[in-house]
Design a protein around this motif. Sequence first.
Motif, PDB file in Angstrom:
ATOM      1  N   PRO A 108       0.820  -1.221   0.000  1.00 32.53           N
ATOM      2  CA  PRO A 108       0.000   0.000   0.000  1.00 32.53           C
ATOM      3  C   PRO A 108       0.851   1.267   0.000  1.00 32.53           C
ATOM      4  CG  PRO A 108      -0.135  -1.126   2.118  1.00 32.53           C
ATOM      5  CD  PRO A 108       0.591  -2.046   1.195  1.00 32.53           C
ATOM      6  N   ILE A 109       2.003   1.215   0.637  1.00 27.04           N
ATOM      7  CA  ILE A 109       2.870   2.395   0.670  1.00 27.04           C
ATOM      8  C   ILE A 109       3.420   2.701  -0.712  1.00 27.04           C
ATOM      9  CG2 ILE A 109       5.007   3.357   1.613  1.00 27.04           C
ATOM     10  CD1 ILE A 109       4.530   1.749   4.134  1.00 27.04           C
ATOM     11  N   GLY A 110       3.868   1.639  -1.411  1.00 26.91           N
ATOM     12  CA  GLY A 110       4.398   1.835  -2.763  1.00 26.91           C
ATOM     13  C   GLY A 110       3.341   2.346  -3.717  1.00 26.91           C
ATOM     14  N   LEU A 111       2.116   1.805  -3.617  1.00 24.47           N
ATOM     15  CA  LEU A 111       1.019   2.245  -4.483  1.00 24.47           C
ATOM     16  C   LEU A 111       0.667   3.697  -4.206  1.00 24.47           C
ATOM     17  CD1 LEU A 111      -1.232   1.836  -6.501  1.00 24.47           C
ATOM     18  CD2 LEU A 111      -2.601   0.768  -4.702  1.00 24.47           C
ATOM     19  N   GLN A 112       0.582   4.069  -2.931  1.00 27.21           N
ATOM     20  CA  GLN A 112       0.267   5.451  -2.577  1.00 27.21           C
ATOM     21  C   GLN A 112       1.331   6.410  -3.092  1.00 27.21           C
ATOM     22  OE1 GLN A 112      -2.630   6.399  -0.610  1.00 27.21           O
ATOM     23  NE2 GLN A 112      -2.052   8.332  -1.563  1.00 27.21           N
ATOM     24  N   THR A 113       2.576   6.000  -3.004  1.00 27.42           N
ATOM     25  CA  THR A 113       3.677   6.839  -3.491  1.00 27.42           C
ATOM     26  C   THR A 113       3.592   7.042  -4.996  1.00 27.42           C
ATOM     27  OG1 THR A 113       5.127   6.074  -1.705  1.00 27.42           O
ATOM     28  CG2 THR A 113       6.186   7.068  -3.636  1.00 27.42           C
ATOM     29  N   ARG A 114       3.286   5.974  -5.723  1.00 24.67           N
ATOM     30  CA  ARG A 114       3.180   6.086  -7.190  1.00 24.67           C
ATOM     31  C   ARG A 114       2.013   6.979  -7.596  1.00 24.67           C
ATOM     32  NH1 ARG A 114       4.351   0.595  -6.704  1.00 24.67           N
ATOM     33  NH2 ARG A 114       2.174   0.017  -7.057  1.00 24.67           N
ATOM     34  N   ILE A 115       0.905   6.850  -6.893  1.00 18.90           N
ATOM     35  CA  ILE A 115      -0.260   7.689  -7.207  1.00 18.90           C
ATOM     36  C   ILE A 115       0.046   9.152  -6.931  1.00 18.90           C
ATOM     37  CG2 ILE A 115      -2.614   8.243  -6.485  1.00 18.90           C
ATOM     38  CD1 ILE A 115      -3.088   5.255  -6.116  1.00 18.90           C
ATOM     39  N   ASP A 116       0.663   9.435  -5.796  1.00 17.21           N
ATOM     40  CA  ASP A 116       1.013  10.818  -5.458  1.00 17.21           C
ATOM     41  C   ASP A 116       1.993  11.392  -6.485  1.00 17.21           C
ATOM     42  OD1 ASP A 116      -0.601  10.695  -3.257  1.00 17.21           O
ATOM     43  OD2 ASP A 116       1.026  10.317  -1.829  1.00 17.21           O
ATOM     44  N   LYS A 117       2.944  10.569  -6.915  1.00 19.34           N
ATOM     45  CA  LYS A 117       3.908  11.027  -7.915  1.00 19.34           C
ATOM     46  C   LYS A 117       3.224  11.306  -9.247  1.00 19.34           C
ATOM     47  CE  LYS A 117       8.138  11.967  -9.119  1.00 19.34           C
ATOM     48  NZ  LYS A 117       8.863  13.119  -8.527  1.00 19.34           N
ATOM     49  N   ALA A 118       2.280  10.467  -9.643  1.00 22.08           N
ATOM     50  CA  ALA A 118       1.557  10.682 -10.896  1.00 22.08           C
ATOM     51  C   ALA A 118       0.777  11.991 -10.853  1.00 22.08           C
ATOM     52  CB  ALA A 118       0.607   9.508 -11.162  1.00 22.08           C
ATOM     53  N   MET A 119       0.139  12.288  -9.726  1.00 22.78           N
ATOM     54  CA  MET A 119      -0.605  13.539  -9.611  1.00 22.78           C
ATOM     55  C   MET A 119       0.339  14.737  -9.588  1.00 22.78           C
ATOM     56  SD  MET A 119      -3.873  12.774  -7.118  1.00 22.78           S
ATOM     57  CE  MET A 119      -2.938  12.155  -5.713  1.00 22.78           C
ATOM     58  N   GLU A 120       1.470  14.586  -8.941  1.00 24.50           N
ATOM     59  CA  GLU A 120       2.448  15.671  -8.907  1.00 24.50           C
ATOM     60  C   GLU A 120       2.958  16.005 -10.306  1.00 24.50           C
ATOM     61  OE1 GLU A 120       6.963  16.469  -7.161  1.00 24.50           O
ATOM     62  OE2 GLU A 120       5.690  14.929  -6.246  1.00 24.50           O
ATOM     63  N   LEU A 121       3.237  14.977 -11.099  1.00 25.78           N
ATOM     64  CA  LEU A 121       3.697  15.204 -12.470  1.00 25.78           C
ATOM     65  C   LEU A 121       2.602  15.833 -13.322  1.00 25.78           C
ATOM     66  CD1 LEU A 121       5.696  11.890 -13.112  1.00 25.78           C
ATOM     67  CD2 LEU A 121       6.625  14.183 -12.753  1.00 25.78           C
ATOM     68  N   ALA A 122       1.362  15.426 -13.115  1.00 28.01           N
ATOM     69  CA  ALA A 122       0.248  16.008 -13.868  1.00 28.01           C
ATOM     70  C   ALA A 122       0.105  17.493 -13.549  1.00 28.01           C
ATOM     71  CB  ALA A 122      -1.047  15.268 -13.550  1.00 28.01           C
ATOM     72  N   ILE A 123       0.230  17.859 -12.274  1.00 30.75           N
ATOM     73  CA  ILE A 123       0.150  19.271 -11.891  1.00 30.75           C
ATOM     74  C   ILE A 123       1.301  20.056 -12.508  1.00 30.75           C
ATOM     75  CG2 ILE A 123       0.311  20.884  -9.953  1.00 30.75           C
ATOM     76  CD1 ILE A 123      -1.143  18.789  -8.248  1.00 30.75           C
ATOM     77  N   THR A 124       2.492  19.454 -12.510  1.00 30.42           N
ATOM     78  CA  THR A 124       3.652  20.127 -13.104  1.00 30.42           C
ATOM     79  C   THR A 124       3.428  20.409 -14.575  1.00 30.42           C
ATOM     80  OG1 THR A 124       5.162  19.076 -11.523  1.00 30.42           O
ATOM     81  CG2 THR A 124       6.125  19.932 -13.563  1.00 30.42           C
ATOM     82  N   ARG A 125       2.882  19.428 -15.303  1.00 31.54           N
ATOM     83  CA  ARG A 125       2.606  19.634 -16.735  1.00 31.54           C
ATOM     84  C   ARG A 125       1.569  20.718 -16.950  1.00 31.54           C
ATOM     85  NH1 ARG A 125       3.186  13.880 -16.921  1.00 31.54           N
ATOM     86  NH2 ARG A 125       0.951  13.622 -16.614  1.00 31.54           N
ATOM     87  N   GLU A 126       0.545  20.738 -16.120  1.00 29.69           N
ATOM     88  CA  GLU A 126      -0.481  21.771 -16.252  1.00 29.69           C
ATOM     89  C   GLU A 126       0.099  23.153 -15.985  1.00 29.69           C
ATOM     90  OE1 GLU A 126      -3.846  21.338 -17.177  1.00 29.69           O
ATOM     91  OE2 GLU A 126      -2.952  19.433 -17.778  1.00 29.69           O
ATOM     92  N   MET A 127       0.949  23.257 -14.981  1.00 31.12           N
ATOM     93  CA  MET A 127       1.529  24.554 -14.631  1.00 31.12           C
ATOM     94  C   MET A 127       2.542  25.019 -15.678  1.00 31.12           C
ATOM     95  SD  MET A 127      -0.177  25.486 -12.179  1.00 31.12           S
ATOM     96  CE  MET A 127       0.698  27.046 -12.041  1.00 31.12           C
ATOM     97  N   GLU A 128       3.210  24.092 -16.330  1.00 31.15           N
ATOM     98  CA  GLU A 128       4.125  24.486 -17.407  1.00 31.15           C
ATOM     99  C   GLU A 128       3.370  25.217 -18.507  1.00 31.15           C
ATOM    100  OE1 GLU A 128       6.035  20.925 -18.636  1.00 31.15           O
ATOM    101  OE2 GLU A 128       7.518  20.955 -17.013  1.00 31.15           O
ATOM    102  N   GLY A 129       2.161  24.731 -18.815  1.00 31.21           N
ATOM    103  CA  GLY A 129       1.358  25.413 -19.822  1.00 31.21           C
ATOM    104  C   GLY A 129       0.841  26.752 -19.343  1.00 31.21           C
ATOM    105  N   LEU A 130       0.419  26.815 -18.076  1.00 27.10           N
ATOM    106  CA  LEU A 130      -0.132  28.063 -17.551  1.00 27.10           C
ATOM    107  C   LEU A 130       0.939  29.135 -17.387  1.00 27.10           C
ATOM    108  CD1 LEU A 130      -2.594  26.704 -14.830  1.00 27.10           C
ATOM    109  CD2 LEU A 130      -3.205  27.758 -17.010  1.00 27.10           C
ATOM    110  N   GLU A 131       2.128  28.735 -16.976  1.00 23.78           N
ATOM    111  CA  GLU A 131       3.189  29.699 -16.704  1.00 23.78           C
ATOM    112  C   GLU A 131       4.088  29.970 -17.902  1.00 23.78           C
ATOM    113  OE1 GLU A 131       3.752  28.760 -11.933  1.00 23.78           O
ATOM    114  OE2 GLU A 131       5.137  27.897 -13.394  1.00 23.78           O
ATOM    115  N   GLY A 132       3.844  29.264 -18.998  1.00 22.26           N
ATOM    116  CA  GLY A 132       4.650  29.490 -20.194  1.00 22.26           C
ATOM    117  C   GLY A 132       4.565  30.928 -20.685  1.00 22.26           C
ATOM    118  N   ARG A 133       5.694  31.487 -21.046  1.00 20.67           N
ATOM    119  CA  ARG A 133       5.842  32.853 -21.567  1.00 20.67           C
ATOM    120  C   ARG A 133       5.705  33.944 -20.513  1.00 20.67           C
ATOM    121  NH1 ARG A 133       1.887  33.002 -26.620  1.00 20.67           N
ATOM    122  NH2 ARG A 133       0.591  31.939 -25.093  1.00 20.67           N
ATOM    123  N   LEU A 134       5.468  33.578 -19.257  1.00 19.82           N
ATOM    124  CA  LEU A 134       5.483  34.612 -18.217  1.00 19.82           C
ATOM    125  C   LEU A 134       6.898  35.154 -18.031  1.00 19.82           C
ATOM    126  CD1 LEU A 134       3.104  33.347 -15.372  1.00 19.82           C
ATOM    127  CD2 LEU A 134       2.633  34.950 -17.230  1.00 19.82           C
ATOM    128  N   GLY A 135       7.886  34.314 -18.266  1.00 17.27           N
ATOM    129  CA  GLY A 135       9.265  34.771 -18.171  1.00 17.27           C
ATOM    130  C   GLY A 135       9.581  35.872 -19.167  1.00 17.27           C
TER     131      GLY A 135
END
Length: 238
Positions: A108-135
């Motif tokens: 259960p610990i390994g599964l929870q870690t993988r799920i949390d990592k998948a959501m973290e990567l999804a948020i990162t991808r979404e934010m890359e699109g939102l923050e693109g060109r702000l620089g």
Amino acid sequence: METVTLAAPGGDHSIWGLFMQAGWVVKFVMLGLIAASIWTWAIIVDKIVAYRRMDASLNRFEQVFWSGQSLEELYRTLADRKTTGMGAVFVSAMREWKKSFEKGAKSPIGLQTRIDKAMELAITREMEGLEGRLGYLASIGSAAPFIGLFGTVVGIMTSFQAIAGSQSTNLAVVAPGIAEALLATALGLLAAIPAVIAYNKLAADAGKLAGRMEGFSDEFSAILSRQIDEKVAPRQAA
């Protein structure tokens, strides 16, 4: 060094006239600043529209998610669609959930870690699109005044050379040349001020959207954690 011809006292003192009377270096600086200003406003409008769409998307997803619909049914509805925001976070977590149980998840610990990592990567991808060109806005906000100042310094230098050549310090002769040079600084500020204000506002809005997605990620992680305990723990006990 380039040369400029001082405008006659009765010449064209409009912005267009001052631009046409400026030297080629100053003209190049002005054109670059005008182009930067146009691109800045294009980014500002695009980001405002994108952030409003994302905010509306988050509101719709939250309404559906907390309506009591089963996770499996919601996943089947969204799995084959192009999702954004919380929808993308939800789908990435559910996809990892289903893959893990199909392969017989045991930890259960390994599964929870993988799920949390998948959501973290999804948020990162979404934010890359939102923050693109702000620089770009930050760069224009910090660099444009200095670029305009460079054009002003060059314009004043060439104006003084022309004054020396004409051997006249009459204000009516000197003022147009100085005005041509200062126009570059004005254009630099015209490009920089909206860029700085927009960058601060858009960066704050992007942070709020990221906070909402991260909040959903934490809540959904807690929901899945309880379901993992219900499914995996009995297997281990057996």
